[in-house]
Design a protein around this motif. Sequence first.
Motif, PDB file in Angstrom:
ATOM      1  N   GLU A 193      13.193 -27.217 -22.434  1.00  0.00           N
ATOM      2  CA  GLU A 193      14.310 -28.774 -22.176  1.00  0.00           C
ATOM      3  C   GLU A 193      15.159 -29.001 -23.499  1.00  0.00           C
ATOM      4  O   GLU A 193      15.669 -29.097 -23.770  1.00  0.00           O
ATOM      5  CB  GLU A 193      12.857 -29.662 -21.610  1.00  0.00           C
ATOM      6  CG  GLU A 193      12.872 -29.575 -20.440  1.00  0.00           C
ATOM      7  CD  GLU A 193      11.860 -30.285 -19.816  1.00  0.00           C
ATOM      8  OE1 GLU A 193      11.919 -31.152 -21.292  1.00  0.00           O
ATOM      9  OE2 GLU A 193      11.250 -30.842 -19.064  1.00  0.00           O
ATOM     10  N   VAL A 194      13.847 -28.759 -24.860  1.00  0.00           N
ATOM     11  CA  VAL A 194      14.306 -28.531 -26.027  1.00  0.00           C
ATOM     12  C   VAL A 194      15.559 -28.436 -26.528  1.00  0.00           C
ATOM     13  O   VAL A 194      16.518 -28.582 -27.166  1.00  0.00           O
ATOM     14  CB  VAL A 194      13.070 -28.362 -27.088  1.00  0.00           C
ATOM     15  CG1 VAL A 194      13.651 -28.617 -28.291  1.00  0.00           C
ATOM     16  CG2 VAL A 194      12.555 -28.792 -27.078  1.00  0.00           C
ATOM     17  N   LEU A 195      15.583 -26.692 -26.254  1.00  0.00           N
ATOM     18  CA  LEU A 195      16.613 -25.854 -26.611  1.00  0.00           C
ATOM     19  C   LEU A 195      17.605 -26.627 -25.838  1.00  0.00           C
ATOM     20  O   LEU A 195      19.006 -25.955 -26.305  1.00  0.00           O
ATOM     21  CB  LEU A 195      16.242 -23.941 -26.154  1.00  0.00           C
ATOM     22  CG  LEU A 195      17.319 -23.114 -25.543  1.00  0.00           C
ATOM     23  CD1 LEU A 195      17.738 -22.899 -27.217  1.00  0.00           C
ATOM     24  CD2 LEU A 195      16.624 -21.621 -25.528  1.00  0.00           C
ATOM     25  N   ASP A 196      17.526 -26.624 -24.380  1.00  0.00           N
ATOM     26  CA  ASP A 196      18.769 -27.479 -23.989  1.00  0.00           C
ATOM     27  C   ASP A 196      19.135 -28.307 -24.338  1.00  0.00           C
ATOM     28  O   ASP A 196      20.380 -28.597 -24.222  1.00  0.00           O
ATOM     29  CB  ASP A 196      18.243 -27.177 -22.254  1.00  0.00           C
ATOM     30  CG  ASP A 196      19.561 -27.591 -21.128  1.00  0.00           C
ATOM     31  OD1 ASP A 196      20.376 -27.376 -20.999  1.00  0.00           O
ATOM     32  OD2 ASP A 196      19.433 -28.666 -21.339  1.00  0.00           O
ATOM     33  N   LEU A 197      18.381 -28.891 -24.757  1.00  0.00           N
ATOM     34  CA  LEU A 197      18.857 -30.038 -25.563  1.00  0.00           C
ATOM     35  C   LEU A 197      19.738 -29.709 -26.836  1.00  0.00           C
ATOM     36  O   LEU A 197      21.132 -30.628 -26.856  1.00  0.00           O
ATOM     37  CB  LEU A 197      18.271 -31.611 -25.856  1.00  0.00           C
ATOM     38  CG  LEU A 197      18.174 -32.917 -26.722  1.00  0.00           C
ATOM     39  CD1 LEU A 197      18.991 -33.059 -25.529  1.00  0.00           C
ATOM     40  CD2 LEU A 197      17.145 -33.111 -26.909  1.00  0.00           C
ATOM     41  N   ILE A 198      19.457 -28.900 -27.774  1.00  0.00           N
ATOM     42  CA  ILE A 198      19.965 -28.383 -29.056  1.00  0.00           C
ATOM     43  C   ILE A 198      20.807 -28.041 -28.870  1.00  0.00           C
ATOM     44  O   ILE A 198      22.321 -28.669 -29.129  1.00  0.00           O
ATOM     45  CB  ILE A 198      19.134 -27.671 -30.012  1.00  0.00           C
ATOM     46  CG1 ILE A 198      18.230 -28.350 -30.689  1.00  0.00           C
ATOM     47  CG2 ILE A 198      19.470 -27.169 -30.536  1.00  0.00           C
ATOM     48  CD1 ILE A 198      17.324 -28.048 -31.175  1.00  0.00           C
ATOM     49  N   ARG A 244      14.629 -38.465 -26.127  1.00  0.00           N
ATOM     50  CA  ARG A 244      13.679 -39.133 -27.273  1.00  0.00           C
ATOM     51  C   ARG A 244      12.928 -37.337 -26.373  1.00  0.00           C
ATOM     52  O   ARG A 244      13.062 -36.337 -25.385  1.00  0.00           O
ATOM     53  CB  ARG A 244      12.680 -39.291 -26.161  1.00  0.00           C
ATOM     54  CG  ARG A 244      13.333 -41.063 -26.524  1.00  0.00           C
ATOM     55  CD  ARG A 244      12.828 -41.448 -28.194  1.00  0.00           C
ATOM     56  NE  ARG A 244      13.378 -43.101 -28.600  1.00  0.00           N
ATOM     57  CZ  ARG A 244      14.524 -43.210 -29.021  1.00  0.00           C
ATOM     58  NH1 ARG A 244      15.272 -42.232 -29.181  1.00  0.00           N
ATOM     59  NH2 ARG A 244      14.215 -44.438 -29.256  1.00  0.00           N
ATOM     60  N   ILE A 245      12.436 -36.626 -27.395  1.00  0.00           N
ATOM     61  CA  ILE A 245      11.711 -35.924 -27.361  1.00  0.00           C
ATOM     62  C   ILE A 245       9.875 -35.567 -27.757  1.00  0.00           C
ATOM     63  O   ILE A 245       9.589 -36.521 -29.176  1.00  0.00           O
ATOM     64  CB  ILE A 245      11.933 -34.078 -28.280  1.00  0.00           C
ATOM     65  CG1 ILE A 245      13.254 -33.915 -27.511  1.00  0.00           C
ATOM     66  CG2 ILE A 245      11.085 -33.079 -28.415  1.00  0.00           C
ATOM     67  CD1 ILE A 245      13.125 -33.300 -26.520  1.00  0.00           C
ATOM     68  N   TYR A 246       8.967 -35.212 -26.655  1.00  0.00           N
ATOM     69  CA  TYR A 246       7.576 -35.817 -26.567  1.00  0.00           C
ATOM     70  C   TYR A 246       7.060 -34.057 -27.349  1.00  0.00           C
ATOM     71  O   TYR A 246       7.820 -33.012 -26.838  1.00  0.00           O
ATOM     72  CB  TYR A 246       6.974 -36.322 -26.035  1.00  0.00           C
ATOM     73  CG  TYR A 246       7.314 -37.656 -25.348  1.00  0.00           C
ATOM     74  CD1 TYR A 246       7.110 -38.375 -25.902  1.00  0.00           C
ATOM     75  CD2 TYR A 246       8.649 -37.708 -24.185  1.00  0.00           C
ATOM     76  CE1 TYR A 246       7.852 -39.706 -26.019  1.00  0.00           C
ATOM     77  CE2 TYR A 246       9.818 -39.037 -24.408  1.00  0.00           C
ATOM     78  CZ  TYR A 246       8.481 -39.855 -25.311  1.00  0.00           C
ATOM     79  OH  TYR A 246       9.695 -41.820 -24.501  1.00  0.00           O
TER      80      TYR A 246
END
Length: 287
Positions: A171-176, A162-164
């Motif tokens: 953190e989004v970059l790390d997840l992708i 989940r991304i809020y």
Amino acid sequence: MKLGDLLFAERIRIPLRARTLRDAVLETGTLFGPTEGSPFGGSAYLQLGASPSGLTRMGSATDPGRTREPSIALGVAPRPLEVEGLSEGETGPRIILLVLLPVGVERDVRFRMEAAFSHSETEAAILRSGSSEQLLGLRRLTEIELKAALRVEDVMEPVSYRIYADTPLDEVLDLIVRRRLSTVPVVGEGLQVRGIITADEILRYALRSAGSRPKPGENPPLASDVMSRSVMCVSDDELLDDAAQLMANRHVDQLPVVRDGEFVGFLKREDVLSALFGPAEVDGGRD
């Protein structure tokens, strides 16, 4: 469910007495009997689909609520039926297959009749049958699996991350990067989709921020700073055909899937192609 589960001797007529396609449809429709009625009248024959060979005409109609299960009637003509508007060299069909569906489920129960009758061997075996008993003995026909229409939930890829809106972009970059994602949704507290972030947007952010650090007192960029707020979603209970049409019309590779307004997964183009146009699971055996 198999085709043989819906085929009964009293709903098979060999041979049909009709000489024209219209009359053959009407004659085959009477096999449903007075308790079920026959809606295959008027111009219904004009709406029939055809098998690749043209030997079979298939049609469906809605039952007026007097049966809960689909019903099938099948007629076989001794010679090609007369059809208005045929081009020179074309011949009329010999097999009429009608499906009567309960009200409200005509789209939900989408039998793969085209797949069932796409094999010339199946049609040839039907045409060789001299009676309903012989036809019911054809395993190639009776063992055909009939599948209901696929829905988005049958094909979608569930997700657990989940991304809020207030998730830092780092953190989004790390997840992708870690999960090799091309798109991530941004959800609210109730898990409703609020936006979407693509790998392209993250790449632009990474290139701009490479080697730089936030100034003292400056808040790090958040998902809400780069997300696109215009998002197309599909419901998990939507017909896969309809979702595929939406993807084709809007030129998108994947769509977020929601259930009761909550994000639950992604529908990806490659999975849609595989489900709709992969090898048909029709195995009727040999007779």
